[in-house]
Design a protein around this motif. Structure first.
Motif, PDB file in Angstrom:
ATOM      1  N   UNK A 163       0.826  -1.207   0.000  1.00  0.00           N
ATOM      2  CA  UNK A 163       0.000   0.000   0.000  1.00  0.00           C
ATOM      3  C   UNK A 163       0.862   1.259   0.000  1.00  0.00           C
ATOM      4  N   UNK A 164       1.906   1.243   0.801  1.00  0.00           N
ATOM      5  CA  UNK A 164       2.765   2.415   0.967  1.00  0.00           C
ATOM      6  C   UNK A 164       3.738   2.599  -0.198  1.00  0.00           C
ATOM      7  N   UNK A 165       4.176   1.491  -0.781  1.00  0.00           N
ATOM      8  CA  UNK A 165       5.194   1.544  -1.834  1.00  0.00           C
ATOM      9  C   UNK A 165       4.706   0.811  -3.091  1.00  0.00           C
ATOM     10  N   UNK A 166       3.943   1.485  -3.946  1.00  0.00           N
ATOM     11  CA  UNK A 166       3.373   0.838  -5.137  1.00  0.00           C
ATOM     12  C   UNK A 166       4.412   0.218  -6.074  1.00  0.00           C
ATOM     13  N   UNK A 167       5.640   0.723  -6.072  1.00  0.00           N
ATOM     14  CA  UNK A 167       6.654   0.162  -6.974  1.00  0.00           C
ATOM     15  C   UNK A 167       7.068  -1.254  -6.557  1.00  0.00           C
ATOM     16  N   UNK A 168       6.650  -1.702  -5.382  1.00  0.00           N
ATOM     17  CA  UNK A 168       6.974  -3.055  -4.927  1.00  0.00           C
ATOM     18  C   UNK A 168       5.863  -4.059  -5.240  1.00  0.00           C
ATOM     19  N   UNK A 169       4.704  -3.578  -5.654  1.00  0.00           N
ATOM     20  CA  UNK A 169       3.531  -4.443  -5.828  1.00  0.00           C
ATOM     21  C   UNK A 169       3.768  -5.629  -6.757  1.00  0.00           C
ATOM     22  N   UNK A 170       4.337  -5.412  -7.909  1.00  0.00           N
ATOM     23  CA  UNK A 170       4.531  -6.499  -8.872  1.00  0.00           C
ATOM     24  C   UNK A 170       5.412  -7.595  -8.290  1.00  0.00           C
ATOM     25  N   UNK A 228       9.389   7.538  -3.429  1.00  0.00           N
ATOM     26  CA  UNK A 228       9.464   6.199  -2.838  1.00  0.00           C
ATOM     27  C   UNK A 228      10.897   5.771  -2.552  1.00  0.00           C
ATOM     28  N   UNK A 229      11.821   6.169  -3.400  1.00  0.00           N
ATOM     29  CA  UNK A 229      13.224   5.751  -3.238  1.00  0.00           C
ATOM     30  C   UNK A 229      13.746   6.186  -1.867  1.00  0.00           C
ATOM     31  N   UNK A 230      13.578   7.453  -1.541  1.00  0.00           N
ATOM     32  CA  UNK A 230      14.051   7.935  -0.249  1.00  0.00           C
ATOM     33  C   UNK A 230      13.180   7.446   0.898  1.00  0.00           C
ATOM     34  N   UNK A 261       4.360 -13.013   1.180  1.00  0.00           N
ATOM     35  CA  UNK A 261       3.006 -13.302   1.657  1.00  0.00           C
ATOM     36  C   UNK A 261       2.631 -12.468   2.866  1.00  0.00           C
ATOM     37  N   UNK A 262       3.550 -12.349   3.822  1.00  0.00           N
ATOM     38  CA  UNK A 262       3.250 -11.632   5.068  1.00  0.00           C
ATOM     39  C   UNK A 262       3.775 -10.203   5.072  1.00  0.00           C
ATOM     40  N   UNK A 263       4.690  -9.903   4.141  1.00  0.00           N
ATOM     41  CA  UNK A 263       5.390  -8.618   4.050  1.00  0.00           C
ATOM     42  C   UNK A 263       6.246  -8.350   5.290  1.00  0.00           C
ATOM     43  N   UNK A 264       6.625  -9.408   5.989  1.00  0.00           N
ATOM     44  CA  UNK A 264       7.511  -9.288   7.144  1.00  0.00           C
ATOM     45  C   UNK A 264       8.960  -9.372   6.696  1.00  0.00           C
ATOM     46  N   UNK A 265       9.828  -8.669   7.423  1.00  0.00           N
ATOM     47  CA  UNK A 265      11.259  -8.714   7.141  1.00  0.00           C
ATOM     48  C   UNK A 265      11.804 -10.052   7.620  1.00  0.00           C
ATOM     49  N   UNK A 266      12.469 -10.755   6.721  1.00  0.00           N
ATOM     50  CA  UNK A 266      13.112 -12.025   7.055  1.00  0.00           C
ATOM     51  C   UNK A 266      14.545 -11.801   7.509  1.00  0.00           C
ATOM     52  N   UNK A 267      15.229 -10.849   6.878  1.00  0.00           N
ATOM     53  CA  UNK A 267      16.643 -10.637   7.178  1.00  0.00           C
ATOM     54  C   UNK A 267      17.136  -9.322   6.581  1.00  0.00           C
TER      55      UNK A 267
END
Length: 149
Positions: free
Chosen positions: A4-11, A85-87, A124-130
């Protein structure tokens, strides 16, 4: 949510198992060995491409970013150079080049990591793994470690 916050990541979030946000630049000597290693891993994964990469540039100009991308990077997505979005991604994840800290207002502990950094996110969860994706890439066993083979 990142999507939602960063549309460039959606795909990438909708088409992969793991997303790697690659914070780097062409001028950074520490990034020089990482970029081709990441490209090799990206291109050697199975055809279903469960691992996607989005480049978050710390390059000094759009020309530098595009030239480096064309010559050295895999065919992954890029957050547009002149996009807010980059910054915003740099601030969200606390990652930037030392030379950008003042300009981005990332002083007083806001900057947690320098470049290169590869942040791995569960799509799937959008959680940070590492935050240690670079170390995993350079170890040579990235795809197996993250069950992408």
């Amino acid at each position: 949510m990142l999507s939602t916050t960063f549309p460039s990541l959606n795909a990438s979030l909708s088409s992969s198992k793991i997303l790697g946000l690659y914070f780097a630049s062409a001028w950074c000597p520490d990034c020089t060995p990482v970029t081709p290693a990441l490209k090799t891993v990206f291109e050697s994964q199975p055809s279903d491409k469960q691992f996607s990469v989005v480049y978050v540039s710390s390059d000094r100009s759009i020309e530098q970013m595009l030239d480096s991308y064309e010559k050295n990077h895999g065919k992954w997505r890029i957050v547009p150079y002149d996009s807010e979005e980059r910054n915003a991604l740099k601030k969200k994840f606390g990652v930037c080049a030392g030379a950008e800290m003042m300009q981005l207002g990332m002083t007083g502990g806001a900057r947690k990591y320098g470049i290169p950094t590869l942040v791995l996110i569960d799509c799937n969860t959008e959680e940070i793994l590492s935050y240690d994706g670079v170390q995993d890439i350079m170890s040579g066993d990235f795809l197996n470690k993250w069950n992408l083979v």
